[in-house]
Structure formats: structure tokens, C-alpha cells
Design a protein around this motif. Structure first.
Motif, mmCIF file in Angstrom:
data_model
loop_
_atom_site.group_PDB
_atom_site.id
_atom_site.type_symbol
_atom_site.label_atom_id
_atom_site.label_comp_id
_atom_site.label_asym_id
_atom_site.label_seq_id
_atom_site.Cartn_x
_atom_site.Cartn_y
_atom_site.Cartn_z
ATOM 1 N N GLY A 185 0.798 -1.218 0.000
ATOM 2 C CA GLY A 185 0.000 0.000 0.000
ATOM 3 C C GLY A 185 0.827 1.263 0.000
ATOM 4 N N ASP A 186 2.064 1.176 -0.510
ATOM 5 C CA ASP A 186 2.963 2.325 -0.501
ATOM 6 C C ASP A 186 2.872 3.145 -1.791
ATOM 7 O OD1 ASP A 186 4.901 3.894 0.751
ATOM 8 O OD2 ASP A 186 6.526 2.911 -0.329
ATOM 9 N N LEU A 187 2.136 2.634 -2.783
ATOM 10 C CA LEU A 187 2.005 3.330 -4.055
ATOM 11 C C LEU A 187 0.682 4.085 -4.057
ATOM 12 C CD1 LEU A 187 3.468 3.681 -6.776
ATOM 13 C CD2 LEU A 187 2.017 1.865 -7.680
ATOM 14 N N SER A 188 0.753 5.391 -3.942
ATOM 15 C CA SER A 188 -0.466 6.198 -3.862
ATOM 16 C C SER A 188 -1.106 6.336 -5.240
ATOM 17 C CB SER A 188 -0.150 7.579 -3.294
ATOM 18 O OG SER A 188 0.797 8.246 -4.113
ATOM 19 N N LEU A 189 -2.431 6.385 -5.255
ATOM 20 C CA LEU A 189 -3.183 6.531 -6.496
ATOM 21 C C LEU A 189 -3.642 7.977 -6.648
ATOM 22 C CD1 LEU A 189 -5.405 3.315 -6.313
ATOM 23 C CD2 LEU A 189 -3.288 3.623 -7.615
ATOM 24 N N ASN A 190 -3.498 8.489 -7.852
ATOM 25 C CA ASN A 190 -3.943 9.846 -8.157
ATOM 26 C C ASN A 190 -5.304 9.760 -8.845
ATOM 27 O OD1 ASN A 190 -4.044 12.617 -8.651
ATOM 28 N ND2 ASN A 190 -2.858 12.440 -10.554
ATOM 29 N N LEU A 191 -6.362 9.772 -8.056
ATOM 30 C CA LEU A 191 -7.707 9.599 -8.601
ATOM 31 C C LEU A 191 -8.176 10.867 -9.305
ATOM 32 C CD1 LEU A 191 -9.421 7.695 -5.645
ATOM 33 C CD2 LEU A 191 -8.315 6.742 -7.678
ATOM 34 N N GLU A 192 -8.723 10.683 -10.498
ATOM 35 C CA GLU A 192 -9.248 11.794 -11.273
ATOM 36 C C GLU A 192 -10.367 11.285 -12.181
ATOM 37 O OE1 GLU A 192 -6.684 13.159 -14.564
ATOM 38 O OE2 GLU A 192 -5.211 11.690 -13.822
ATOM 39 N N VAL A 193 -11.142 12.194 -12.715
ATOM 40 C CA VAL A 193 -12.225 11.842 -13.630
ATOM 41 C C VAL A 193 -11.713 11.977 -15.063
ATOM 42 C CG1 VAL A 193 -14.535 12.446 -14.435
ATOM 43 C CG2 VAL A 193 -13.991 12.580 -11.992
ATOM 44 N N PHE A 194 -11.912 10.936 -15.874
ATOM 45 C CA PHE A 194 -11.464 10.974 -17.267
ATOM 46 C C PHE A 194 -12.362 10.097 -18.130
ATOM 47 C CE2 PHE A 194 -9.180 7.576 -15.140
ATOM 48 C CZ PHE A 194 -9.253 6.516 -16.031
ATOM 49 N N ASP A 195 -12.206 10.263 -19.436
ATOM 50 C CA ASP A 195 -12.999 9.510 -20.412
ATOM 51 C C ASP A 195 -12.261 8.216 -20.742
ATOM 52 O OD1 ASP A 195 -14.608 8.573 -22.408
ATOM 53 O OD2 ASP A 195 -14.150 10.178 -23.838
ATOM 54 N N ILE A 196 -12.823 7.090 -20.347
ATOM 55 C CA ILE A 196 -12.181 5.801 -20.576
ATOM 56 C C ILE A 196 -12.132 5.462 -22.068
ATOM 57 C CG2 ILE A 196 -14.324 4.487 -20.261
ATOM 58 C CD1 ILE A 196 -10.794 3.377 -19.150
ATOM 59 N N VAL A 197 -13.091 5.938 -22.840
ATOM 60 C CA VAL A 197 -13.093 5.686 -24.285
ATOM 61 C C VAL A 197 -11.881 6.343 -24.940
ATOM 62 C CG1 VAL A 197 -14.356 6.019 -26.451
ATOM 63 C CG2 VAL A 197 -15.599 5.517 -24.338
ATOM 64 N N GLU A 198 -11.619 7.584 -24.556
ATOM 65 C CA GLU A 198 -10.464 8.310 -25.097
ATOM 66 C C GLU A 198 -9.158 7.626 -24.702
ATOM 67 O OE1 GLU A 198 -8.357 12.752 -24.804
ATOM 68 O OE2 GLU A 198 -10.236 12.331 -23.748
ATOM 69 N N LEU A 199 -9.086 7.146 -23.452
ATOM 70 C CA LEU A 199 -7.871 6.477 -22.978
ATOM 71 C C LEU A 199 -7.616 5.195 -23.767
ATOM 72 C CD1 LEU A 199 -5.600 6.578 -20.850
ATOM 73 C CD2 LEU A 199 -7.039 5.169 -19.377
ATOM 74 N N ILE A 200 -8.669 4.420 -24.024
ATOM 75 C CA ILE A 200 -8.522 3.185 -24.801
ATOM 76 C C ILE A 200 -8.063 3.501 -26.222
ATOM 77 C CG2 ILE A 200 -9.772 1.208 -25.759
ATOM 78 C CD1 ILE A 200 -11.586 1.377 -23.234
ATOM 79 N N SER A 201 -8.607 4.557 -26.810
ATOM 80 C CA SER A 201 -8.201 4.972 -28.162
ATOM 81 C C SER A 201 -6.717 5.312 -28.186
ATOM 82 C CB SER A 201 -9.030 6.168 -28.613
ATOM 83 O OG SER A 201 -10.394 5.842 -28.694
ATOM 84 N N ASN A 202 -6.234 5.985 -27.141
ATOM 85 C CA ASN A 202 -4.811 6.336 -27.060
ATOM 86 C C ASN A 202 -3.940 5.085 -26.973
ATOM 87 O OD1 ASN A 202 -5.484 9.043 -27.090
ATOM 88 N ND2 ASN A 202 -5.403 9.278 -24.863
ATOM 89 N N VAL A 203 -4.401 4.094 -26.216
ATOM 90 C CA VAL A 203 -3.648 2.833 -26.103
ATOM 91 C C VAL A 203 -3.645 2.113 -27.443
ATOM 92 C CG1 VAL A 203 -3.544 0.591 -24.948
ATOM 93 C CG2 VAL A 203 -4.125 2.628 -23.632
ATOM 94 N N PHE A 204 -4.773 2.136 -28.158
ATOM 95 C CA PHE A 204 -4.827 1.557 -29.509
ATOM 96 C C PHE A 204 -3.763 2.201 -30.404
ATOM 97 C CE2 PHE A 204 -9.539 0.018 -29.606
ATOM 98 C CZ PHE A 204 -9.166 -1.069 -28.836
ATOM 99 N N ASP A 205 -3.648 3.527 -30.330
ATOM 100 C CA ASP A 205 -2.669 4.240 -31.155
ATOM 101 C C ASP A 205 -1.243 3.827 -30.806
ATOM 102 O OD1 ASP A 205 -4.719 5.586 -32.406
ATOM 103 O OD2 ASP A 205 -4.584 7.364 -31.111
ATOM 104 N N MET A 206 -0.993 3.576 -29.506
ATOM 105 C CA MET A 206 0.347 3.193 -29.048
ATOM 106 C C MET A 206 0.798 1.874 -29.646
ATOM 107 S SD MET A 206 -0.025 4.221 -25.013
ATOM 108 C CE MET A 206 1.360 3.199 -24.531
ATOM 109 N N PHE A 207 -0.131 0.946 -29.812
ATOM 110 C CA PHE A 207 0.239 -0.410 -30.245
ATOM 111 C C PHE A 207 -0.305 -0.762 -31.636
ATOM 112 C CE2 PHE A 207 0.015 -0.459 -25.560
ATOM 113 C CZ PHE A 207 1.351 -0.705 -25.296
ATOM 114 N N GLU A 208 -0.642 0.265 -32.367
ATOM 115 C CA GLU A 208 -1.189 0.040 -33.710
ATOM 116 C C GLU A 208 -0.169 -0.657 -34.620
ATOM 117 O OE1 GLU A 208 -3.345 2.573 -37.321
ATOM 118 O OE2 GLU A 208 -2.437 3.615 -35.611
ATOM 119 N N MET A 209 1.086 -0.192 -34.571
ATOM 120 C CA MET A 209 2.125 -0.775 -35.423
ATOM 121 C C MET A 209 2.407 -2.220 -35.036
ATOM 122 S SD MET A 209 2.853 1.410 -37.688
ATOM 123 C CE MET A 209 4.294 0.571 -38.364
ATOM 124 N N ARG A 210 2.441 -2.505 -33.760
ATOM 125 C CA ARG A 210 2.686 -3.875 -33.304
ATOM 126 C C ARG A 210 1.560 -4.801 -33.748
ATOM 127 N NH1 ARG A 210 4.404 -5.335 -27.147
ATOM 128 N NH2 ARG A 210 5.886 -3.684 -27.676
#
Length: 345
Positions: A185-210
Motif C-alpha cells: 500500500g505504498d504506491l499512492s493513487l492519483n484519482l481523477e475523472v477521465f474519459d475511458i473511451v479516449e484512454l482506450i483509443s490512445n492505447v490503440f494508437d500506441m500499439f497500432e504498429m505492433r
């Protein structure tokens, strides 16, 4: 500890002794004198009282000292259940407590055996994971020291390969450090509100070439026109998505598909599903899938890369959010990993 007295033995034994002595006295008086029933009754009562006191005190003391020795021996073994109550000379109660003690210790020993097996396996796995890149780096460096350093082409190629080995070691150490922090429990979480759809799209872009190299399509199950807002640590959830999507690409089939869907689970929860039509897993491997360094391939093949800690990190990050992660897999058909997130209000 106080003595808890039990009188059953003394009562019965005193009754037998009184009956025998009174009968003997009655016969004696019948033969030599006149029977006096009042005298016989008084004698019986006195005999019974005397026998009871002697037996209760003497025999109980005799048993108590030996039973207390048993309690003391068990107390040395830290049996909390035995030290809470008072010492009793009742053999039935003592037998039950010892049986319970034995069952608890047996369960404890079995648990320790399982942990010891896991510890040995874990040490073997981490030894193997660290040994492979270390020997690789050492081999290239020794080759350069033996004279290959004079050849510019070989020198550059071997140094690049040695650097890859060092990077792999860094990944393993970094991932182990993260898991340790998550567990304590030593790793603190930075909780925030965000769009999960946008985050998934960004991950898709990261691994598109692979994914393109294996002709794997990264896609949503439907068009998400409106944003889906969740409350979590954005960076950590991105790491979770990256690990799961990379795994689906690693073990996916040529011209396969990795599909992500977002569904409403309950009023304040959403569930994210990552589904592929890759190799899939046999049922016997699923329970151990999130263990550190666990691999289905026991040959030690590392052609797919990675530190072997990805899924373990995923599990710890999701649990650090007080959420759940699930896996369903069928060998030869594909796998589905899913995890819950708190929806933003």
C-alpha cells in the motif's frame, strides 16, 4: 489459570466405596451383634463424605498436575484457544481441545507447505528471469573483451544487444518494485475523472504498429459517441489497458481481432472487457494466471518478451482501486479479460 472442578468421578467412586463398606459393616453386625439401622445409615453418610473429600482432593490433584503439564506444553506452542479458558481435569473437554488444536496445527502446516512451494517456485522463476538477460549481457561483453571490440560493426551490434539485455533487467526490477509497493500500500493513487473511451483509443494508437505486424485489428465493439467518465488513476489504468492489449497481440492469431467493450454493470460501476480470438488458455492454467512470472509455456521460451509480471501488476492495480478483475478463456478459441471501474457522478 484456575482449576475447573469436575465431581462426577469422585461421586461415583465414593458411592461404590460407601456401598462396599456399609455392606461389609452390615454383615459384620448381623453375624456378631444386633443390626442397628440408624448406626449403619450414619456410618454410610460419614463414609461417603470422607471418601468423597479424599478422592476429590487427592485424585484431582494427581490428575491436575499431569493435565496442567499438557496445557503448559501446548501453551508453549502458542495455542490461543487453550490459554483462554481455565484448566479442567475433565478428560472429555481436554480431548476435544487437543483435537481442535491438532486440526488447527494441521491446517497451519498445510498452509505453510503451500507457501513454501510457492516461495521455491517464485525464487526459481525470478532466478531464471534475471539469469537469462545477465548471461546474455555477460556473453556479449566477454566477446568484445576477447577482441571483437576492434571490429566497429560487431562492436555496435553487440553493444546494442547488451543494452537490450540491460533494459530487460530494468523492466523486471521496475515491475517488481511496483508490485511490492502495491502490496504494502505504498504506491499512492492519483484519482481523477477521465474519459475511458479516449484512454482506450490512445492505447490503440500506441500499439497500432505492433498489431499491424500480425494483421490484428484493434477495435471497439461499437461506436462510443458520448464519453464514458470514470474515476480512477488514469496513468495506472492506462498501464492496465496496455498490458492486457499487448498480451492479446502477443498471443493473438494472425488476422485476428482484439475488441474492447464498455458496459454498465450497476448504477455506479462500469466494466471494461478486452476480448480476443487468440490461442486461449486451458482451464487448469487460469487460476494461476496472475501469479508473478507464471507462464503457460514451461520450456522457458521468451520469444514473446516481457518481464513476466504484467498480469500480476494488472491485478494489483485493479485491487488497489478496490475493484475486481475477471478472466474467461477457452483453449483454441480466445480469452476475455474484464475489470470494473467506478463511474464518475
Amino acid at each position: 489459570m484456575k482449576l475447573k472442578r469436575t465431581y462426577r468421578f469422585a461421586i461415583k467412586t465414593s458411592l461404590f466405596i460407601t456401598f462396599f463398606i456399609t455392606l461389609l459393616l452390615s454383615v459384620f453386625l448381623f453375624v456378631f451383634y444386633t443390626i442397628n439401622w440408624g448406626l449403619i445409615l450414619a456410618f454410610a453418610l460419614v463414609s461417603y463424605a470422607f471418601s468423597f473429600v479424599v478422592i476429590q482432593l487427592r485424585v484431582e490433584r494427581f490428575i491436575y498436575r499431569r493435565v496442567k503439564k499438557i496445557y503448559d506444553d501446548l501453551t508453549l506452542l502458542e495455542s490461543a484457544s487453550l490459554t483462554r479458558g481455565s484448566i479442567t481435569t475433565d478428560m472429555g473437554t481436554l480431548t476435544k481441545e487437543i483435537d481442535k488444536f491438532a486440526r488447527d496445527k494441521k491446517l497451519e502446516i498445510e498452509t505453510l507447505k503451500v507457501r513454501e512451494k510457492y516461495r521455491k517456485e517464485f525464487l526459481g522463476n525470478i532466478s531464471h528471469e534475471l539469469k537469462t538477460p545477465l548471461f546474455t549481457v555477460q556473453g556479449y561483453i566477454l566477446t568484445l573483451l576477447d577482441g571483437a571490440i576492434d571490429d566497429k560493426n560487431i562492436r555496435k551490434k553487440y553493444l546494442e544487444r547488451a543494452n537490450k539485455g540491460v533494459e530487460r533487467l530494468s523492466y523486471i526490477v521496475k515491475d517488481l518494485d511496483m508490485i511490492t509497493k502495491l502490496e504494502i500500500g505504498d504506491l499512492s493513487l492519483n484519482l481523477e475523472v477521465f474519459d475511458i473511451v479516449e484512454l482506450i483509443s490512445n492505447v490503440f494508437d500506441m500499439f497500432e504498429m505492433r498489431a499491424h505486424k500480425k494483421n490484428i485489428t484493434l477495435t471497439f465493439d461499437t461506436d462510443y459517441i458520448k464519453p464514458v467518465l470514470v474515476k480512477a488513476d488514469k496513468e495506472r489504468i492506462q498501464q492496465v489497458l496496455a498490458n492486457l492489449i499487448v498480451n492479446s497481440i502477443k498471443y493473438g492469431k494472425e488476422k485476428g481481432t482484439t475488441e474492447v467493450s464498455i458496459e454498465n454493470l450497476i448504477k455506479n460501476k462500469a466494466i471494461v472487457r478486452i476480448t480476443d480470438n487468440g490461442e486461449g488458455l486451458e482451464k487448469k492454467h487460469v487460476p494461476r494466471l496472475f501469479e508473478r512470472f507464471f507462464r503457460v509455456d514451461k520450456t522457458g521460451n521468451r520469444k514473446v518478451g516481457g518481464s513476466g509480471l504484467g498480469l500480476s501488476i494488472v491485478k494489483h492495480i485493479i485491487e488497489a482501486h478496490n475493484e475486481k478483475i475477471y478472466v474467461e478463456s477457452e483453449f483454441g478459441v480466445g480469452s476475455e479479460f474484464s475489470f470494473t471501474l467506478e463511474k464518475a457522478k
